[in-house]
Design an enzyme around this catalytic site. Structure first.
Site, PDB file in Angstrom:
ATOM      1  N   THR A 211      63.996 -46.915  33.756  1.00 42.92           N
ATOM      2  CA  THR A 211      65.033 -47.955  33.674  1.00 42.92           C
ATOM      3  C   THR A 211      64.967 -48.803  34.937  1.00 42.92           C
ATOM      4  OG1 THR A 211      66.491 -46.622  32.316  1.00 42.92           O
ATOM      5  CG2 THR A 211      67.571 -48.246  33.727  1.00 42.92           C
ATOM      6  N   ARG A 239      72.188 -44.696  19.226  1.00 42.77           N
ATOM      7  CA  ARG A 239      72.733 -44.223  20.509  1.00 42.77           C
ATOM      8  C   ARG A 239      72.730 -45.347  21.555  1.00 42.77           C
ATOM      9  NH1 ARG A 239      70.554 -43.876  26.015  1.00 42.77           N
ATOM     10  NH2 ARG A 239      71.571 -42.148  27.036  1.00 42.77           N
ATOM     11  N   ASP A 242      74.400 -45.751  29.210  1.00 42.98           N
ATOM     12  CA  ASP A 242      75.296 -46.356  30.201  1.00 42.98           C
ATOM     13  C   ASP A 242      74.867 -47.750  30.634  1.00 42.98           C
ATOM     14  OD1 ASP A 242      72.992 -45.027  31.340  1.00 42.98           O
ATOM     15  OD2 ASP A 242      73.854 -45.472  33.306  1.00 42.98           O
ATOM     16  N   THR A 262      70.799 -45.385  37.069  1.00 40.31           N
ATOM     17  CA  THR A 262      69.761 -44.903  36.167  1.00 40.31           C
ATOM     18  C   THR A 262      69.889 -43.392  36.053  1.00 40.31           C
ATOM     19  OG1 THR A 262      67.377 -44.643  35.845  1.00 40.31           O
ATOM     20  CG2 THR A 262      68.105 -44.888  38.110  1.00 40.31           C
ATOM     21  N   GLY A 263      69.584 -42.863  34.885  1.00 37.69           N
ATOM     22  CA  GLY A 263      69.685 -41.415  34.718  1.00 37.69           C
ATOM     23  C   GLY A 263      70.210 -41.076  33.341  1.00 37.69           C
TER      24      GLY A 263
END
Ligand code: ASP
Length: 351
Positions: A211, A239, A242, A262-263
């Site tokens: 990302t 889906r 965030d 990011t994550g």
């Protein structure tokens, strides 16, 4: 006596008005030092947080990432040094990474369980907290430009799927065939994820890596943030992570800070991560590194890993991440640094 009363009433009104503009004004609060000297131009970028491939990263891959991160930093910084806005700098830096197949954003995005590329992006301007976002888009070459169009050319903040695509097309953005986003590397990652899912094993750790995001501070003391992603490999049924959600993956306010995350998106949504970092700066007086570290630690306690970039209008900034590594970089008047390994310098100031 009447004159004295009138004077007292007038002074009283001035005091009340002063308090209201101090606490409720939509114009940014400025510290005296910020109004005295020009802001220290700063841009921070990330190219995703995750783990290193087993056996480390090949030298030529590392060189390619360093070059791509360097290009994004220079592209954004040149806009700042030409007097451009933080918002334009963030957007331009992200476009370079969306166009580079190394990253999980734009070309090079990961695949969904059904074998599609569904892209999410958002952008926020610290000046007035205006924001734009698109989610689940499959034909817009640069989703960050679509987020900007939603922000500037519609009364809305977020548009999804075919509606967002029709809007982007109407605004003249480049529309591509969904095949444009295909890369062999991401397709192979999907095959591994499908095999893992079939065997009921954990998904490979590198499956969502890449990302991209940026935060910047311009000469007028304004900050902005943006994020763009293909989401997570093998994501299902529409889906949404965030990255396109204001307050979770992206946030910017001149009253506090700018953040791009990011994550593992589900945790960043549940923790309202980006806004939580800036709320700590705004209301608890936390310094930026402390605020970022606290939120990343909190998400880790919940079970989610990842990383953030955070920057204040004073030019103090922080990187924080709980993964093995995060591709990241910073450019100010004094430095241009690209970091990949975990043990590099993590915070600083653009003084
Ligand atoms: N945060 C992104 C998502 O959950 C993925 C990532 O940053 O790696 O969609």
């Amino acid at each position: 006596m009447a004159l004295v009363n009138a004077t007292i009433a007038f002074v009283g009104l001035l005091i009340i008005y002063g308090c209201q503009t101090g606490t409720h004004s939509t114009s940014p609060l400025r510290s005296p030092e910020q109004t005295k000297r020009p802001a220290s131009l700063t841009i921070l970028i990330h190219g995703g947080a995750g783990s290193l491939p087993a056996g480390g990263m090949a030298e030529k891959d590392e060189a390619a990432y360093r070059a791509a991160l360097g290009l994004a930093l220079d592209t954004g910084y040149n806009i700042l040094s030409d007097g451009g806005s933080a918002l334009d700098a963030v957007q331009a830096a992200i476009v370079t990474m969306e166009d580079n197949p190394l990253f999980n954003a734009g070309k090079g995005a990961v695949f969904t369980a059904e074998g599609r590329n569904e892209l999410d992006s958002s952008l926020m301007d610290g000046r007035d907290r205006n924001a734009g976002a698109v989610t689940g888009v499959t034909t817009i070459r640069n989703p960050i430009l679509a987020a900007r169009a939603v922000m500037d050319q519609s009364p809305h903040v977020m548009m999804a799927r075919d509606g967002a695509e029709a809007f982007a097309k109407a605004k003249g953005l480049e529309i591509v065939s969904p095949d444009y986003f295909y890369t062999e590397k991401r397709w192979q990652q999907l095959q591994k994820a499908r095999a893992a899912a079939k065997a009921k094993a954990a998904l490979p750790a590198t499956s969502h890596f890449g990302t991209v995001g940026a935060v910047a501070l311009d000469a007028n003391g304004h900050i902005a943030a943006g994020t763009s992603t293909g989401g997570m490999t093998y994501k299902r049924y529409g889906r949404i992570g965030d990255s396109p959600i204001i307050g979770a993956g992206t946030y910017a306010s001149d009253l506090s800070c700018a953040v791009s995350a990011t994550g593992w998106g589900e945790f960043f949504i549940r923790g309202t991560a980006a806004r939580d970092i800036c709320a700590r700066v705004q209301w608890a007086g936390a310094d930026i590194q402390q605020a970022a570290d606290q939120v990343i630690a909190d998400l880790k306690n919940m079970g989610g890993t990842g990383g953030v970039l955070a920057l204040t209008p004073k030019g103090t900034y922080a990187f924080s991440f709980s993964t093995q590594m995060m591709f990241r970089g910073v450019r100010t008047a004094q430095r241009k640094d690209v970091y990949i390994e975990n043990n590099d310098n993590q915070s600083g100031t653009g003084e």
